[in-house]
Design a protein around this motif. Structure first.
Motif, mmCIF file in Angstrom:
data_model
loop_
_atom_site.group_PDB
_atom_site.id
_atom_site.type_symbol
_atom_site.label_atom_id
_atom_site.label_comp_id
_atom_site.label_asym_id
_atom_site.label_seq_id
_atom_site.Cartn_x
_atom_site.Cartn_y
_atom_site.Cartn_z
ATOM 1 N N ALA A 174 0.846 -1.193 0.000
ATOM 2 C CA ALA A 174 0.000 0.000 0.000
ATOM 3 C C ALA A 174 0.881 1.242 0.000
ATOM 4 N N SER A 175 0.479 2.241 -0.745
ATOM 5 C CA SER A 175 1.233 3.489 -0.778
ATOM 6 C C SER A 175 0.277 4.636 -1.024
ATOM 7 N N PHE A 176 0.636 5.790 -0.507
ATOM 8 C CA PHE A 176 -0.174 6.961 -0.758
ATOM 9 C C PHE A 176 0.679 8.202 -0.615
ATOM 10 N N LYS A 177 0.255 9.257 -1.290
ATOM 11 C CA LYS A 177 1.001 10.505 -1.213
ATOM 12 C C LYS A 177 0.291 11.473 -0.288
ATOM 13 N N TYR A 178 1.083 12.325 0.315
ATOM 14 C CA TYR A 178 0.528 13.366 1.167
ATOM 15 C C TYR A 178 1.303 14.650 0.903
ATOM 16 N N ILE A 179 0.631 15.623 0.321
ATOM 17 C CA ILE A 179 1.254 16.906 0.046
ATOM 18 C C ILE A 179 1.166 17.763 1.299
ATOM 19 N N ALA A 180 2.322 18.129 1.846
ATOM 20 C CA ALA A 180 2.359 18.956 3.052
ATOM 21 C C ALA A 180 3.723 19.606 3.175
ATOM 22 N N ASP A 181 3.756 20.767 3.801
ATOM 23 C CA ASP A 181 4.979 21.511 4.105
ATOM 24 C C ASP A 181 5.421 21.125 5.512
ATOM 25 N N VAL A 182 6.561 20.445 5.633
ATOM 26 C CA VAL A 182 6.972 19.921 6.938
ATOM 27 C C VAL A 182 7.330 21.017 7.935
ATOM 28 N N SER A 183 7.481 22.246 7.478
ATOM 29 C CA SER A 183 7.794 23.340 8.405
ATOM 30 C C SER A 183 6.547 23.918 9.065
ATOM 31 N N GLN A 184 5.369 23.436 8.645
ATOM 32 C CA GLN A 184 4.106 23.980 9.144
ATOM 33 C C GLN A 184 3.483 23.027 10.163
ATOM 34 N N ASP A 185 3.343 23.499 11.383
ATOM 35 C CA ASP A 185 2.890 22.666 12.498
ATOM 36 C C ASP A 185 1.591 21.930 12.184
ATOM 37 N N GLU A 186 0.577 22.636 11.775
ATOM 38 C CA GLU A 186 -0.730 22.020 11.578
ATOM 39 C C GLU A 186 -0.716 21.014 10.431
ATOM 40 N N GLN A 187 0.058 21.292 9.396
ATOM 41 C CA GLN A 187 0.125 20.359 8.271
ATOM 42 C C GLN A 187 0.799 19.051 8.674
ATOM 43 N N VAL A 188 1.855 19.126 9.473
ATOM 44 C CA VAL A 188 2.531 17.904 9.924
ATOM 45 C C VAL A 188 1.625 17.122 10.871
ATOM 46 N N ARG A 189 0.989 17.815 11.803
ATOM 47 C CA ARG A 189 0.085 17.142 12.744
ATOM 48 C C ARG A 189 -1.027 16.424 11.990
ATOM 49 N N ALA A 190 -1.630 17.103 11.022
ATOM 50 C CA ALA A 190 -2.725 16.514 10.263
ATOM 51 C C ALA A 190 -2.242 15.340 9.416
ATOM 52 N N MET A 191 -1.074 15.466 8.821
ATOM 53 C CA MET A 191 -0.541 14.397 7.993
ATOM 54 C C MET A 191 -0.334 13.122 8.808
ATOM 55 N N ILE A 192 0.301 13.237 9.942
ATOM 56 C CA ILE A 192 0.582 12.054 10.759
ATOM 57 C C ILE A 192 -0.703 11.460 11.306
ATOM 58 N N SER A 193 -1.629 12.298 11.685
ATOM 59 C CA SER A 193 -2.908 11.808 12.186
ATOM 60 C C SER A 193 -3.651 11.018 11.115
ATOM 61 N N GLU A 194 -3.640 11.527 9.886
ATOM 62 C CA GLU A 194 -4.371 10.842 8.819
ATOM 63 C C GLU A 194 -3.681 9.560 8.394
ATOM 64 N N VAL A 195 -2.351 9.554 8.378
ATOM 65 C CA VAL A 195 -1.626 8.323 8.065
ATOM 66 C C VAL A 195 -2.020 7.226 9.052
ATOM 67 N N ALA A 196 -1.998 7.552 10.334
ATOM 68 C CA ALA A 196 -2.334 6.560 11.363
ATOM 69 C C ALA A 196 -3.790 6.117 11.258
ATOM 70 N N GLU A 197 -4.667 7.058 10.958
ATOM 71 C CA GLU A 197 -6.088 6.729 10.879
ATOM 72 C C GLU A 197 -6.392 5.830 9.691
ATOM 73 N N LYS A 198 -5.842 6.128 8.543
ATOM 74 C CA LYS A 198 -6.183 5.387 7.334
ATOM 75 C C LYS A 198 -5.518 4.024 7.274
ATOM 76 N N HIS A 199 -4.366 3.877 7.903
ATOM 77 C CA HIS A 199 -3.656 2.587 7.870
ATOM 78 C C HIS A 199 -3.615 1.893 9.223
ATOM 79 N N GLY A 200 -4.215 2.504 10.222
ATOM 80 C CA GLY A 200 -4.303 1.838 11.509
ATOM 81 C C GLY A 200 -3.133 2.073 12.433
ATOM 82 N N SER A 201 -2.030 2.598 11.908
ATOM 83 C CA SER A 201 -0.859 2.839 12.755
ATOM 84 C C SER A 201 0.177 3.649 11.987
#
Length: 259
Positions: free
Chosen positions: A65-92
């Motif tokens: 399984a693979s997926f892309k996530y467009i986000a600016d790693v210097s932006q707090d909210e974008q990183v938080r949201a990215m990691i949260s969604e990765v964990a939610e969609k793949h379970g961990s």
């Protein structure tokens, strides 16, 4: 932000997230982790969206399984949201590779602009901090440990490059040690790799030949590295065999200096 995903058809070792994965070292790490049996989320900025699409296709072709996530790693909210969604969609989230980075402008120390300083520090050190923070918190919540890895550099061990770049990579070493202390009790290891000169697009066409010539003269091996060299090290650091390694900056620099 943009998300594209696919569930695997075979058992998985877990989910890895690699930032700055569209090309170079990040791309090689993502492909290697897929070969190792991980599902792989890949991140980069919007300008590299098409390259991420191609990478997702290649990883999916390996049966992962693979997926892309467009986000600016210097932006707090974008990183938080990215990691949260990765964990939610793949379970961990089991492996975090904070690889995204930029090079500074090659000018004398006295000519470094505040704008270039802020740009390099925001992406290379603040970005690693945010990835470490939110990935570590997610792994603590999951309660089964994890692996966190960041990108330092040989110029983060000796100040022989542009000042902002050197400072940002020195910072990654400190962040790695601090995170390793705080997250270690939860079974989470935190390490970083410190590459020498690696043959990636970051070298640039204009200065490539001169830089490569200089580096090969410094190296006992008389060669520069390849992205796959770093990917192999990361593959080991996320393995069960590396469970007793944490807080370390691991040199992989062709012997330009010894640590």
């Amino acid at each position: 932000m943009d998300f594209l995903g696919l569930r695997p058809t075979m058992s998985s070792k877990g989910t890895a997230l690699v930032t700055g994965a569209a090309q170079g070292i990040g791309r090689s790490i993502a492909l290697r982790l897929a070969d190792d049996g991980f599902d792989v989320a890949v991140n980069d900025v919007s300008n590299n969206s098409e390259k991420l699409d191609a990478l997702v296709d290649e990883i999916q072709g390996k049966g992962r399984a693979s997926f892309k996530y467009i986000a600016d790693v210097s932006q707090d909210e974008q990183v938080r949201a990215m990691i949260s969604e990765v964990a939610e969609k793949h379970g961990s989230l089991d492996v975090m590779v904070a690889n995204a980075g930029v090079a500074g402008i090659m000018v004398p120390f006295g000519e470094v602009s505040v704008e270039d300083w802020d740009r390099v520090m925001n992406i290379n050190s603040r970005g690693v901090f945010l990835c470490y923070k939110y990935a570590g918190n997610q792994m603590v919540k999951q309660g089964r440990g994890g692996r966190i890895i960041g990108a330092s550099s040989f110029v983060g061990q000796q100040g022989i490059g542009p000042a902002p770049y050197c400072a940002s990579k020195f910072a990654v070493r400190g962040l790695t040690q601090a995170a390793a202390r705080d997250f270690g009790a939860h079974g989470i290891t935190v390490n970083c790799y410190a590459p020498g000169l690696i043959d990636t697009p970051m070298l640039g066409a204009v200065t490539r030949d001169a830089v490569v010539d200089q580096f090969t003269k410094m190296s006992p091996l008389k060669q520069i590295g390849e992205p796959e060299d770093i990917a192999g090290l990361v593959s080991y650091l996320v393995s069960k065999e590396a469970k007793f390694i944490t807080g370390q900056t691991i040199s992989i620099n062709g012997g330009v200096f010894f640590t």
